[in-house]
Structure formats: C-alpha cells, structure tokens
Scaffold this active site. Structure first.
Site, PDB file in Angstrom:
ATOM      1  CG  HIS A  37       4.493 -61.680  98.839  1.00 31.47           C
ATOM      2  ND1 HIS A  37       4.099 -62.606  99.771  1.00 31.47           N
ATOM      3  CD2 HIS A  37       3.839 -60.530  99.128  1.00 31.47           C
ATOM      4  CE1 HIS A  37       3.246 -62.041 100.612  1.00 31.47           C
ATOM      5  NE2 HIS A  37       3.066 -60.794 100.242  1.00 31.47           N
ATOM      6  CG  ASP A 150      -4.873 -57.602  98.585  1.00 31.94           C
ATOM      7  OD1 ASP A 150      -5.674 -57.905  99.480  1.00 31.94           O
ATOM      8  OD2 ASP A 150      -3.725 -58.070  98.514  1.00 31.94           O
ATOM      9  CB  VAL A 176       0.300 -66.792  92.678  1.00 29.93           C
ATOM     10  CG1 VAL A 176       0.995 -68.148  92.707  1.00 29.93           C
ATOM     11  CG2 VAL A 176       1.008 -65.854  91.699  1.00 29.93           C
ATOM     12  NE  ARG A 187      -4.910 -60.764 107.730  1.00 27.37           N
ATOM     13  CZ  ARG A 187      -4.733 -59.540 107.200  1.00 27.37           C
ATOM     14  NH1 ARG A 187      -4.791 -59.372 105.897  1.00 27.37           N
ATOM     15  NH2 ARG A 187      -4.500 -58.495 107.980  1.00 27.37           N
TER      16      ARG A 187
END
Ligand code: PAF
Length: 284
Positions: A37, A150, A176, A187
């Site tokens: 992120h 994703d 990453v 997760r």
C-alpha cells in the site's frame, strides 16, 4: 493529513482541488497497510498535487461465507502510515454512508470477472467495480493507483474505465514482496508459522516457470502442469484454487507463449487464500 468519513466531505475537498487546477490521485484500499500500500501512496505522492487514499472494507465484494467480519483492521496504525507516506486526505467512510439500505445498482464486467478468482468468488468483482466507480465519482481523480498483485482486478477496472468513459488514468504498480518472496497482503496475517514458512513457494514456483520458459518451453499446458507439480513437491500444504496461464488483458486462456503471458495462482493455506502472479516473458 485530514481524516474524513463522509462522502460529502471527500467530494467537496476533491472538487475544490480540481477547481484550483491541482491534480488528484486516488489510492483505493481496504486498510491494514503494508509496504505494498505504501508504495502506491508514495507513487501517488510523487505524481499528483493531492493524494486521496480511501480506506473502506467494502462489504459488497465479500461473499456470504468470506472474511468480512474478521478482515484485519488497525485504523490507528493506518493513519500513521498514510500520513508518513504523504497522503493528504484519508477517506474512511462507513458502510451506511456508502450504500443506501436499498442500494441496487451494480457494475459488472462479466467476461473478465468469470475466470480465475471469479470462478469461486462470483459476486466479488461486481462489488469491486461498483465501489471503485463510486469512489471515482466522489473524488474525480486524474489518476488512480492499484497494485498488480490483484491483476484480475486491475484488468477489470481498466476495462470498466474504457467501456464507461471514466476520465481517469489507471496506473498499476508492481507487487511488493517480503524478503523471502511472499507477496505482501493484509491476509498474510492469517497464516500460521508453518503456513508462513511454506507460502514463499508460491512465488518460487512462478520463478521456476520463467526458467522453463527461458529454457524454451512454450506450451501453456505443459507449464501449468509443471507449476502444479512444483507446488505439490515444494509447498506441500493447502489446496489449489487455480493455476492459470492467460492473456494479460483479456484473461483468455493461453495455449502457446508467443507474447508475455500471465501466470496466476490462488492457493488456500489454512484460513488464508493467497494469490500471486508473474508476467512470463518468452523473449526477455
Ligand atoms: O484491492 C482492494 O483493496 C479493493 O478491492 C479495492 C480496490 C480497494 C476496492 O474495495
């Protein structure tokens, strides 16, 4: 950094920025931030005047038996991380402010949402598309940044933006990884120590495939079989959800590797369902 919770506030702040001719970057997230992120936020910081990060665990993209209630959350730490990464506005709405009780409008990209993750998560991508479209409407970003872990989500969002003429540039950023190769994911927290030790093999298997391609193998079926037996030998835990070699944009199954081809995998390890991918290069 401003932390705001209402759609009306984010809309006002974003349109004020636009009025002042400032460029706006949106980083949509579900929080529990990790270095993946942060890399999206830092890219946004370097490329736009205003960085808006949304933190919303979007209920509509979880199936009825999935982990919505237990999805990892750490809002205090997230605020610190986002602020240090240069985010200007952290938008943390609750579900009632994002969805009317009788919400009934959905965006679907059925062809791209059917394979891979969509096969076991049939309503996931319509939840993703719908919330991302809502975030685009609320923030009118010039650019929106997503992670390539994703990959299917990114392909679907690109298609939605093209098909519905959203005026936003979609940027995908590289996965990453932890030092041992495991793709960063919120997760990963679900993994037991034994599962965590095995999990990097997911990436190792994908690298093994690239070696086979480098050695001249071009048959997608042979490569998929090789990946499966690699996992049987080296991972030894959990169960396969899918192993697939597909076209990186259309997600159609590949037969021969003449062009860069996406190898994508989803594997259930205990409570976690891990995904990873690698763009195989037949002509490096
Ligand atoms: O990738 C995610 O974290 C989510 O699917 C997204 C794009 C923020 C939509 O809820």
């Amino acid at each position: 950094m401003d932390v705001i919770t209402t759609p009306a506030d984010v809309r006002r702040i974003a349109s004020e920025a636009r009025r002042q001719d400032r460029t706006v970057a949106l980083v949509p997230t579900m929080g529990f931030f990790h270095a993946g992120h942060e890399s999206l936020m830092r890219w946004a910081r370097a490329h736009a005047d205003m960085v808006i990060c949304s933190l919303f665990v979007n209920p509509t993209q979880f199936g009825p038996t999935e982990d919505l209630a237990s999805y990892p959350r750490d809002p205090d730490r997230d605020i610190r991380v986002a602020s240090e990464a240069g985010v200007d506005v952290l938008f943390c709405p609750d579900a009632t402010s994002m969805y009317a009780p009788d919400h009934g409008t959905w965006i679907e990209v059925p062809e791209l949402a059917a394979p891979l993750c969509g096969a076991t998560r049939p309503t996931h991508f319509r939840g993703v598309c719908t919330v991302v479209a809502k975030l685009f409407h609320l923030t009118s970003p010039h650019v929106a940044v997503f992670g390539e872990k994703d990959w299917q989500q990114l392909a679907i969002i690109r298609r939605m933006v093209r098909d519905l003429d959203f005026n936003v540039e979609i940027v995908g950023r590289p996965i990453v990884r932890e030092p041992d190769g495991l793709a960063m994911s919120s997760r990963n927290k679900y993994l037991t120590p034994q599962e965590r030790q095995a999990a990097p093999q997911l990436h190792a298997g994908l690298l093994h495939l690239q070696h086979l391609v480098d050695a001249g193998e071009r048959d997608a079926m042979v490569l998929a079989r090789a990946l499966r037996s690699w996992y049987e030998q080296h991972l030894g835990l959990g169960t396969k959800d899918y192993i697939a070699l597909v076209h990186p944009e259309t997600l159609a199954p590949a037969s021969r590797l003449e062009e860069p081809t996406l190898a994508a995998v989803a594997w259930r390890l205990g409570k976690a369902r891990l995904i990873d991918n690698l763009l195989l290069q037949p002509h490096p």
